[in-house]
Design a protein around this motif. Sequence first.
Motif, PDB file in Angstrom:
ATOM      1  N   CYS A 112       3.413   2.045  -2.374  1.00 55.49           N
ATOM      2  CA  CYS A 112       3.629   2.516  -3.741  1.00 55.49           C
ATOM      3  C   CYS A 112       2.507   2.149  -4.713  1.00 55.49           C
ATOM      4  O   CYS A 112       2.402   2.736  -5.784  1.00 55.49           O
ATOM      5  CB  CYS A 112       4.945   1.975  -4.289  1.00 55.49           C
ATOM      6  N   GLY A 113       1.705   1.159  -4.367  1.00 54.40           N
ATOM      7  CA  GLY A 113       0.671   0.734  -5.307  1.00 54.40           C
ATOM      8  C   GLY A 113       1.294   0.366  -6.645  1.00 54.40           C
ATOM      9  O   GLY A 113       2.349  -0.284  -6.695  1.00 54.40           O
ATOM     10  N   ASN A 114       0.677   0.827  -7.728  1.00 61.19           N
ATOM     11  CA  ASN A 114       1.190   0.477  -9.052  1.00 61.19           C
ATOM     12  C   ASN A 114       2.445   1.250  -9.462  1.00 61.19           C
ATOM     13  O   ASN A 114       2.995   1.010 -10.522  1.00 61.19           O
ATOM     14  CB  ASN A 114       0.090   0.646 -10.099  1.00 61.19           C
ATOM     15  N   LEU A 144      -0.849   7.552 -14.816  1.00 58.77           N
ATOM     16  CA  LEU A 144      -1.539   6.369 -14.305  1.00 58.77           C
ATOM     17  C   LEU A 144      -3.054   6.577 -14.353  1.00 58.77           C
ATOM     18  O   LEU A 144      -3.811   5.702 -14.773  1.00 58.77           O
ATOM     19  CB  LEU A 144      -1.083   6.127 -12.859  1.00 58.77           C
ATOM     20  N   SER A 179       0.808  -1.219   0.000  1.00 56.35           N
ATOM     21  CA  SER A 179       0.000   0.000   0.000  1.00 56.35           C
ATOM     22  C   SER A 179       0.843   1.271   0.000  1.00 56.35           C
ATOM     23  O   SER A 179       0.315   2.361  -0.059  1.00 56.35           O
ATOM     24  CB  SER A 179      -0.977   0.004   1.179  1.00 56.35           C
ATOM     25  N   SER A 219      -1.481   7.516  -0.954  1.00 54.84           N
ATOM     26  CA  SER A 219      -1.140   6.544  -1.991  1.00 54.84           C
ATOM     27  C   SER A 219      -2.447   6.051  -2.605  1.00 54.84           C
ATOM     28  O   SER A 219      -3.524   6.227  -2.043  1.00 54.84           O
ATOM     29  CB  SER A 219      -0.317   5.396  -1.416  1.00 54.84           C
ATOM     30  N   GLU A 220      -2.299   5.469  -3.755  1.00 53.11           N
ATOM     31  CA  GLU A 220      -3.423   4.896  -4.498  1.00 53.11           C
ATOM     32  C   GLU A 220      -4.322   4.053  -3.583  1.00 53.11           C
ATOM     33  O   GLU A 220      -5.543   4.082  -3.686  1.00 53.11           O
ATOM     34  CB  GLU A 220      -2.757   4.011  -5.557  1.00 53.11           C
ATOM     35  N   LYS A 221      -3.697   3.318  -2.679  1.00 57.59           N
ATOM     36  CA  LYS A 221      -4.440   2.383  -1.842  1.00 57.59           C
ATOM     37  C   LYS A 221      -4.936   3.000  -0.552  1.00 57.59           C
ATOM     38  O   LYS A 221      -5.694   2.377   0.198  1.00 57.59           O
ATOM     39  CB  LYS A 221      -3.546   1.183  -1.479  1.00 57.59           C
ATOM     40  N   HIS A 222      -4.440   4.164  -0.234  1.00 61.81           N
ATOM     41  CA  HIS A 222      -4.847   4.778   1.029  1.00 61.81           C
ATOM     42  C   HIS A 222      -4.746   6.285   0.842  1.00 61.81           C
ATOM     43  O   HIS A 222      -3.680   6.867   0.991  1.00 61.81           O
ATOM     44  CB  HIS A 222      -3.934   4.306   2.169  1.00 61.81           C
ATOM     45  N   THR A 245       0.814  10.374  -3.918  1.00 62.12           N
ATOM     46  CA  THR A 245       0.602   9.890  -5.280  1.00 62.12           C
ATOM     47  C   THR A 245      -0.879   9.643  -5.541  1.00 62.12           C
ATOM     48  O   THR A 245      -1.222   8.892  -6.456  1.00 62.12           O
ATOM     49  CB  THR A 245       1.403   8.590  -5.538  1.00 62.12           C
ATOM     50  N   ARG A 285      11.740   4.302  -6.581  1.00 57.76           N
ATOM     51  CA  ARG A 285      10.550   4.477  -7.430  1.00 57.76           C
ATOM     52  C   ARG A 285      10.886   5.355  -8.628  1.00 57.76           C
ATOM     53  O   ARG A 285      10.598   5.026  -9.770  1.00 57.76           O
ATOM     54  CB  ARG A 285       9.430   5.147  -6.629  1.00 57.76           C
ATOM     55  N   LEU A 327       6.385  -3.055   3.729  1.00 54.36           N
ATOM     56  CA  LEU A 327       5.148  -3.797   4.007  1.00 54.36           C
ATOM     57  C   LEU A 327       3.887  -3.027   3.649  1.00 54.36           C
ATOM     58  O   LEU A 327       2.968  -3.570   3.063  1.00 54.36           O
ATOM     59  CB  LEU A 327       5.108  -4.193   5.491  1.00 54.36           C
ATOM     60  N   CYS A 328       3.838  -1.739   4.035  1.00 62.39           N
ATOM     61  CA  CYS A 328       2.621  -0.964   3.784  1.00 62.39           C
ATOM     62  C   CYS A 328       2.893   0.512   4.043  1.00 62.39           C
ATOM     63  O   CYS A 328       3.988   0.882   4.474  1.00 62.39           O
ATOM     64  CB  CYS A 328       1.474  -1.443   4.685  1.00 62.39           C
ATOM     65  N   LEU A 329       1.890   1.332   3.777  1.00 63.41           N
ATOM     66  CA  LEU A 329       1.997   2.759   4.061  1.00 63.41           C
ATOM     67  C   LEU A 329       2.032   2.950   5.577  1.00 63.41           C
ATOM     68  O   LEU A 329       1.243   2.346   6.291  1.00 63.41           O
ATOM     69  CB  LEU A 329       0.777   3.483   3.467  1.00 63.41           C
TER      70      LEU A 329
END
Lengths: 424, 424
Positions: free
Chosen positions: A412-414, B131, A410, B70-73, B99, B186, B334-336
């Motif tokens: 960097c995502g894509n 994106l 989560s 982030s995209e996911k959060h 992002t 990245r 692992l995650c944000l």
Amino acid sequence: MSTQIDIARLGQISPEMIFVAEQESVAPEWLRQQMATGHIVIPKNKHHNFSPKGIGLGLSTKVNANFGTSEKHCNPTEELEKMHLAIRFGADAVMDLSTAGQLHQQLKQVIKESSVMVGTVPLYAVACKLLRQGKPIAALDPEMLFEEIELQASMGVDFMTLHAGITSYSLGFLEEDPRLCGLVSRGGALLKRWMQENQRENPLYEQYDRLLDICHTYDVTISLGDGIRPGCGEDASDRGQIAELLTLGSLVDRARAKGVQVMVEGPGHMPMDQIEANMRLMKRICHQAPFYVLGPLVTDSAPGYDHIVSAIGGTWAAIHGADFLCYVTPAEHLCLPNADDVREGVMASRIAAHSADLVKGNPKNKERDRRMSQARRDLDWEGMYEAALDPIRARERKTQSESNDEDHCSMCGNLCAVKNDRGL
Amino acid sequence: MSTQIDIARLGQISPEMIFVAEQESVAPEWLRQQMATGHIVIPKNKHHNFSPKGIGLGLSTKVNANFGTSEKHCNPTEELEKMHLAIRFGADAVMDLSTAGQLHQQLKQVIKESSVMVGTVPLYAVACKLLRQGKPIAALDPEMLFEEIELQASMGVDFMTLHAGITSYSLGFLEEDPRLCGLVSRGGALLKRWMQENQRENPLYEQYDRLLDICHTYDVTISLGDGIRPGCGEDASDRGQIAELLTLGSLVDRARAKGVQVMVEGPGHMPMDQIEANMRLMKRICHQAPFYVLGPLVTDSAPGYDHIVSAIGGTWAAIHGADFLCYVTPAEHLCLPNADDVREGVMASRIAAHSADLVKGNPKNKERDRRMSQARRDLDWEGMYEAALDPIRARERKTQSESNDEDHCSMCGNLCAVKNDRGL
């Protein structure tokens, strides 16, 4: 009855040596030679049945976790749980530092349930008994101390911290080169008080041969305590500390001469730029004895985070000679550690030990990092968990995040660098 | 419009230099000289009003904290809260690495609310836009990137990570000396993909002078990104990394020649025994440019605890030349990170920075540890909290323990070494 060092000197390889050699991927005969010279110890009491580990030259760095009841928080069941937690998270040794409750009954349970080597500081039990009787430490009869040591040895304790190096000689230097923080070792401070109030020499030093006889009988490994270890960066490497180290060096020789396994304890609070010199000096003065360090803590200013401070110093210490790291938990300097603290403390020390082993030891120590890196490259999360020093935490963090069930995380995502680098 | 380096070269001392000199207890004229040579930078955009800090030779080690959607959060309010939390716990700089969401609106708020220098990686905003449009990174028009950089500069960003050193030259070495983990930056991975799919040179390198003009106009400090930083211990110090470093060195000279403040970013994953050499090499190759490191992470195997891993490497790196530490949180790999992770990450990096400053810097850096040690000797708990790097945590742990309101703590009780040493 022969100790492991006696056996090694006879040119024989004990089952314990074979076991440790296999564990460490070293040749049994090489291990035997290092045992014979005392460069490696295998702390294992004849009365304690468990799978032992070796500590010392060329072996992986080991980690010890302390637990134990205190006057202010006495719950033996909780302490046993901390012990099991520490072992589950990878501690190679535990020390029961209990100072409250039914000490011997608790220790018996600890020795019975521990699958790793068990250490104690017998002086604590004696000081605790006096405290209960309302007597000052000055009232300690040296006989009580030797009886306690003999009793604990007979119960199966594998290694004991014995502060035999704090003497009128070493304490003398604290007079001419005064400290900011004095003594911060519990055992050291108790013995200093006893010595000063009774105007007598340290009984552990005076009757060191008696100590050696007891330890030889049960093959208890002596961990020579550093009662004068520095308690703040400013006191590090002072004359008192080094004077005690000289005494410890002599005591190492005497233990080895009597066939007693021995290691040496070290600092303590110490700025980063003094650690290498201290480790090298200690190894030289103590004729390559296995070195057991508490910390070193590279700053005094981070209470609540001393497991991190200790991991910084511990890594550097292990690279330059420390063989055995005593964990420090986030509770250090503030309160008795709880179960969470135990886990954090064990993990911080294991990270230090492993980071040092990556550069100091056997090439096989690099295998875990290689597996982790391959798994990262392949976005193979199961592989990452498997290679992690704490697989439980790694899995929890990823699977509880928004990117559970996805190949990327989560953060960097894509935009994941690994995916872009590989054109995925 | 003059930048801080222009002013210093004219022999003038800016208000910012006076402010920083006072903060660091150094002479303003000495600071000016170091600014003129580029050994120290004061990242501060002309359009951002705040109390600046200096980074570089002879100054205290600084800490940066990242945050961002982030995209996911994607919760911009939560990210702003993380920023404030990081600053409250002592971060000297923050980077908005968002992002997702309304990037420019969010960044505007960040610059408005931050009381410390703000950094970004403008490439992220462009990649993010592509994106969203469903376009691949290969579709990036370099004009978009320069427009984004100019826009962010005009908004008041103080420093920008620009990966101008990843070129066909440096990437070439990855072919002949292949890596276990490839690229893990990245920005580096995105640019590499663009370069390979378009068969073109890195636009940030090709049009570096254009970049310098923009940065000069607003006095944006360039943080030269290390797109080829190693992503695992095994890849550390390889030819690709060092080739990029050589390019970064040349780019440092070009920035300085145009009156643009510049610092250089460094690894990354690196075993403990390679850190000193890397820091010394970097400082030499880049003509003593301020060095900004991420980590270094001294083992790959501790996901969930990478703040500790980073503190170990960061301390040693700072002692040997790193001036600015980018925090790493327990969530890394692992995650944000969440708010707790931000606090742990900032504290771990501050511990590393402070532990290094104790041995590398100004003698005044030792004052905090001295105050802590005096308070410990005197069992003065308020004094200990006051001197602690995180007073809140230190106070919480003691006051929530069984020994609240007592002079000793719940670990030792009346067997307290300090009390016995002082005969209390």
